[in-house]
Design a protein around this motif. Structure first.
Motif, PDB file in Angstrom:
ATOM      1  N   UNK A  20       0.815  -1.209   0.000  1.00 39.56           N
ATOM      2  CA  UNK A  20       0.000   0.000   0.000  1.00 39.56           C
ATOM      3  C   UNK A  20       0.854   1.267   0.000  1.00 39.56           C
ATOM      4  N   UNK A  21       2.161   1.145  -0.128  1.00 39.12           N
ATOM      5  CA  UNK A  21       3.035   2.295   0.023  1.00 39.12           C
ATOM      6  C   UNK A  21       3.514   2.870  -1.311  1.00 39.12           C
ATOM      7  N   UNK A  22       2.742   2.719  -2.346  1.00 43.31           N
ATOM      8  CA  UNK A  22       3.030   3.367  -3.609  1.00 43.31           C
ATOM      9  C   UNK A  22       3.059   4.878  -3.396  1.00 43.31           C
ATOM     10  N   UNK A  23       3.772   5.565  -4.241  1.00 40.28           N
ATOM     11  CA  UNK A  23       3.809   7.018  -4.130  1.00 40.28           C
ATOM     12  C   UNK A  23       2.406   7.569  -4.366  1.00 40.28           C
ATOM     13  N   UNK A  24       1.980   8.463  -3.518  1.00 38.45           N
ATOM     14  CA  UNK A  24       0.648   9.035  -3.597  1.00 38.45           C
ATOM     15  C   UNK A  24       0.765  10.523  -3.871  1.00 38.45           C
ATOM     16  N   UNK A  25       0.037  10.989  -4.870  1.00 39.25           N
ATOM     17  CA  UNK A  25       0.045  12.403  -5.198  1.00 39.25           C
ATOM     18  C   UNK A  25      -0.399  13.216  -3.990  1.00 39.25           C
ATOM     19  N   UNK A  26       0.241  14.328  -3.781  1.00 41.82           N
ATOM     20  CA  UNK A  26      -0.055  15.256  -2.693  1.00 41.82           C
ATOM     21  C   UNK A  26       0.557  14.843  -1.357  1.00 41.82           C
ATOM     22  N   UNK A  27       1.198  13.676  -1.262  1.00 45.32           N
ATOM     23  CA  UNK A  27       1.700  13.192   0.023  1.00 45.32           C
ATOM     24  C   UNK A  27       3.229  13.257   0.067  1.00 45.32           C
ATOM     25  N   UNK A  28       3.754  13.962   1.069  1.00 48.10           N
ATOM     26  CA  UNK A  28       5.188  13.964   1.351  1.00 48.10           C
ATOM     27  C   UNK A  28       5.411  13.174   2.635  1.00 48.10           C
ATOM     28  N   UNK A  29       6.427  12.328   2.642  1.00 49.60           N
ATOM     29  CA  UNK A  29       6.698  11.471   3.791  1.00 49.60           C
ATOM     30  C   UNK A  29       7.926  11.982   4.530  1.00 49.60           C
ATOM     31  N   UNK A  30       7.808  12.053   5.854  1.00 52.90           N
ATOM     32  CA  UNK A  30       8.897  12.538   6.700  1.00 52.90           C
ATOM     33  C   UNK A  30       9.106  11.570   7.852  1.00 52.90           C
ATOM     34  N   UNK A  31      10.358  11.281   8.166  1.00 56.75           N
ATOM     35  CA  UNK A  31      10.637  10.496   9.359  1.00 56.75           C
ATOM     36  C   UNK A  31      10.015  11.180  10.570  1.00 56.75           C
ATOM     37  N   UNK A  32       9.330  10.402  11.399  1.00 53.35           N
ATOM     38  CA  UNK A  32       8.588  10.994  12.508  1.00 53.35           C
ATOM     39  C   UNK A  32       9.446  11.867  13.420  1.00 53.35           C
ATOM     40  N   UNK A  33      10.709  11.492  13.608  1.00 52.58           N
ATOM     41  CA  UNK A  33      11.551  12.222  14.553  1.00 52.58           C
ATOM     42  C   UNK A  33      12.126  13.515  13.969  1.00 52.58           C
TER      43      UNK A  33
END
Length: 208
Positions: free
Chosen positions: A24-37
Motif C-alpha cells: 500500500x506504500x506506492x507514491x501518492x500524489x499530494x503526500x510527502x513522507x517525513x521520518x517521525x523524529x
C-alpha cells in the motif's frame, strides 16, 4: 484547493522503503513522507494536512502536542489512523478496546452521509477470507459533538470528524491507515480516493 499532506513515517515493518508488506506504500500524489523524529525541527507551514498512522511513536508526538495544536489552530487538518494512548491531540480521549464476545461484535455501520465510505460494503471491511476483526478493534470515546462516519453496532464511534475542538479539523480513525484502502477486488478500494477528495473539500470549507 491543493492538498499538501505531510505523512509521518514511523519506520515500522509494515511501512515504506522496502520494508515488509508495503504493497500500500506506492507514491501518492499530494503526500510527502517525513521520518517521525524530524517533525519537531521541521518547518510545516507549507502543509495543510498532517497524517499519522499506526505504529507512530506517540510518546514523541506527546512532546510535540503544542506544535500539533498550533497546526490545527491555523485552520489545518490532522488525520489520525491509530489507537491513541497519549493525549497528543486536543480533546481526543484515549483508545478503548472493544469487548468482543462473538465475531459479530466486530461489525460496523457506515454513515449513509459519509462521502468517504460511499459505495463501500461494511462486511468487506470487517472480514477478510472469512476472518473477522481486520478493520477496527476499539474506539476513541467521544463526549462532545462530532460527525461520525463509522460506528460499531452498539453505537461507539470508530471514525469521526471533530470540527469544534480547534480552529481546524481532526479526522479520528481508530483503525489502520485509511489511504491504504486503494487496492484489492472489493468495494473497500473506493475509500482512499474518496478520502483524498473529502480532504480537498474540507480544506475549502476551512478557507472560506
Amino acid at each position: 484547493m491543493t492538498l499538501n499532506i505531510l505523512k509521518l513515517d514511523p519506520g515500522h515493518a509494515f511501512g515504506r522503503d522496502g520494508r515488509a508488506m508495503s504493497a500500500d506504500n506506492r507514491e501518492t500524489k499530494h503526500v510527502s513522507v517525513m521520518d517521525q523524529y524530524a517533525f519537531g525541527d521541521a518547518d510545516i507551514s507549507n502543509y495543510n494536512v498532517l497524517y499519522v498512522t499506526d505504529f507512530i511513536d506517540q510518546e514523541y508526538l506527546y512532546t510535540q502536542r503544542e506544535k500539533i495544536a498550533a497546526f490545527l489552530d491555523a485552520g489545518n487538518i490532522v488525520v489520525s489512523c491509530t489507537h491513541i494512548f497519549r493525549p497528543w491531540l486536543p480533546n481526543v480521549h484515549l483508545f478503548t478496546p472493544k469487548e468482543i464476545r462473538k465475531f459479530s461484535d466486530y461489525d460496523v455501520v457506515l454513515s449513509e452521509d459519509s462521502a468517504i465510505f460511499e459505495g463501500v460494503d461494511a462486511a468487506e471491511l470487517v472480514s477478510r477470507k472469512g476472518v473477522a476483526g481486520f478493520f477496527a478493534r476499539g474506539f476513541q470515546p467521544v463526549y462532545h459533538d462530532v460527525e461520525v462516519h463509522v460506528r460499531f453496532t452498539d453505537g461507539t464511534p470508530v471514525t469521526y470528524v471533530d470540527r469544534t475542538s480547534t480552529n481546524g479539523t481532526m479526522f479520528i480513525h481508530a483503525a489502520r491507515d485509511i489511504l491504504s484502502f486503494v487496492t484489492g477486488d472489493n468495494t473497500s478500494k473506493r475509500i482512499a480516493p474518496q478520502m483524498l477528495e473529502w480532504l480537498k473539500r474540507e480544506l475549502q470549507k476551512e478557507n472560506n
